[in-house]
Write an enzyme that holds these catalytic residues in place. Structure first.
Site, PDB file in Angstrom:
ATOM      1  N   GLY A  77      -2.907   1.834  -6.418  1.00  0.00           N
ATOM      2  CA  GLY A  77      -2.756   0.745  -5.398  1.00  0.00           C
ATOM      3  C   GLY A  77      -2.076   1.361  -4.209  1.00  0.00           C
TER       4      GLY A  77
ATOM      5  CD  GLN B 165       2.113   2.900  -0.505  1.00  0.00           C
ATOM      6  OE1 GLN B 165       1.546   2.200  -1.158  1.00  0.00           O
ATOM      7  NE2 GLN B 165       2.372   3.955  -0.957  1.00  0.00           N
TER       8      GLN B 165
ATOM      9  CB  CYS C 264       5.466   5.791  -5.282  1.00  0.00           C
ATOM     10  SG  CYS C 264       5.024   4.827  -3.600  1.00  0.00           S
ATOM     11  CG  LEU C 265      -0.547   7.420  -3.602  1.00  0.00           C
ATOM     12  CD1 LEU C 265      -1.565   7.070  -2.898  1.00  0.00           C
ATOM     13  CD2 LEU C 265      -0.632   8.971  -4.257  1.00  0.00           C
TER      14      LEU C 265
ATOM     15  CG  HIS D  25       4.627   0.256  -7.219  1.00  0.00           C
ATOM     16  ND1 HIS D  25       5.370   1.414  -8.054  1.00  0.00           N
ATOM     17  CD2 HIS D  25       4.103   0.797  -6.160  1.00  0.00           C
ATOM     18  CE1 HIS D  25       5.487   2.385  -6.988  1.00  0.00           C
ATOM     19  NE2 HIS D  25       4.562   2.109  -5.977  1.00  0.00           N
ATOM     20  CD  GLU D  26       0.763  -0.622  -4.599  1.00  0.00           C
ATOM     21  OE1 GLU D  26       0.886  -0.375  -3.362  1.00  0.00           O
ATOM     22  OE2 GLU D  26       0.553   0.342  -5.379  1.00  0.00           O
TER      23      GLU D  26
ATOM     24  CG  HIS E  89       5.122   0.009  -1.250  1.00  0.00           C
ATOM     25  ND1 HIS E  89       5.731   0.837  -1.002  1.00  0.00           N
ATOM     26  CD2 HIS E  89       4.257   0.266  -2.300  1.00  0.00           C
ATOM     27  CE1 HIS E  89       5.593   2.099  -1.797  1.00  0.00           C
ATOM     28  NE2 HIS E  89       4.685   1.599  -2.657  1.00  0.00           N
TER      29      HIS E  89
END
Ligand code: ZN
Length: 176
Positions: free
Chosen positions: A49, A54, A102-103, A144-145, A148
């Site tokens: 995702g 991000q 997480c990226l 999670h997304e 963000h």
């Protein structure tokens, strides 16, 4: 299509709530290109995702997809989804704790409690309404997304940091 640079923890854009998109903004070719670039970037870095902030764009756009990647070997597959102006309208009391990475928080994993089921209100990339229920892995990824987009990262949701683990040690001691 081009690959986008990913903001890492510490960049202020990750801590700023993202703004909703108007229909006009969404249909702007620049936004449609952004969505294509987000999909390409997520695939390139083996994410499941990616939220627009991000990649330094503070707008309420998410892309989600899980294939059998090296990063999430045991993940259930999720078909490609683009969620615009998404919100969670209901979440289960029941929570489960599982590993997340997480990226934007590279090289670390930690256990995060998340609701096991949610109901989501969102729009697709053509601004068609899509309300749906999500469970299990998909519900975790969406939570999670969406965090963000409200300026949060998974570290903020951990009960404590006792499970915070470097990727190498995760592979050595904790990977299923
Ligand atoms: Zn993330």
């Amino acid at each position: 299509m081009s690959l986008l640079k990913i903001a890492r923890l510490g960049h202020p854009v990750l801590r700023k709530p993202a703004a909703p998109l108007s229909e006009k903004e969404l249909k702007d070719p620049r936004t449609q290109t952004l969505i294509d670039d987000m999909i390409a970037t997520m695939r390139e870095y083996d994410g499941v995702g990616l939220a627009a902030n991000q990649v330094h764009c503070s707008k309420q756009v998410l892309v989600i997809e899980a294939r059998n990647t090296a990063r999430y070997e045991s993940a259930h597959e999720i078909p490609l989804m683009v969620l615009v102006n998404a919100s969670i309208t209901w979440r289960s009391e029941e929570k489960e704790e599982d590993w997340e990475g997480c990226l934007s928080v590279p090289y670390l994993k930690g256990k995060v409690p998340r609701s096991t089921a949610i109901e989501v209100r969102a729009f697709d990339r053509k601004m068609n309404k899509q309300d749906f229920r999500a469970e299990g892995f998909l519900a975790v990824v969406i939570q999670h997304e969406l965090d963000h987009l409200s300026g949060k990262v998974f570290l903020d949701r951990m009960k404590d940091f006792s499970t915070l683990t470097h990727l190498e040690e995760y592979g050595k001691y904790w990977a299923k």
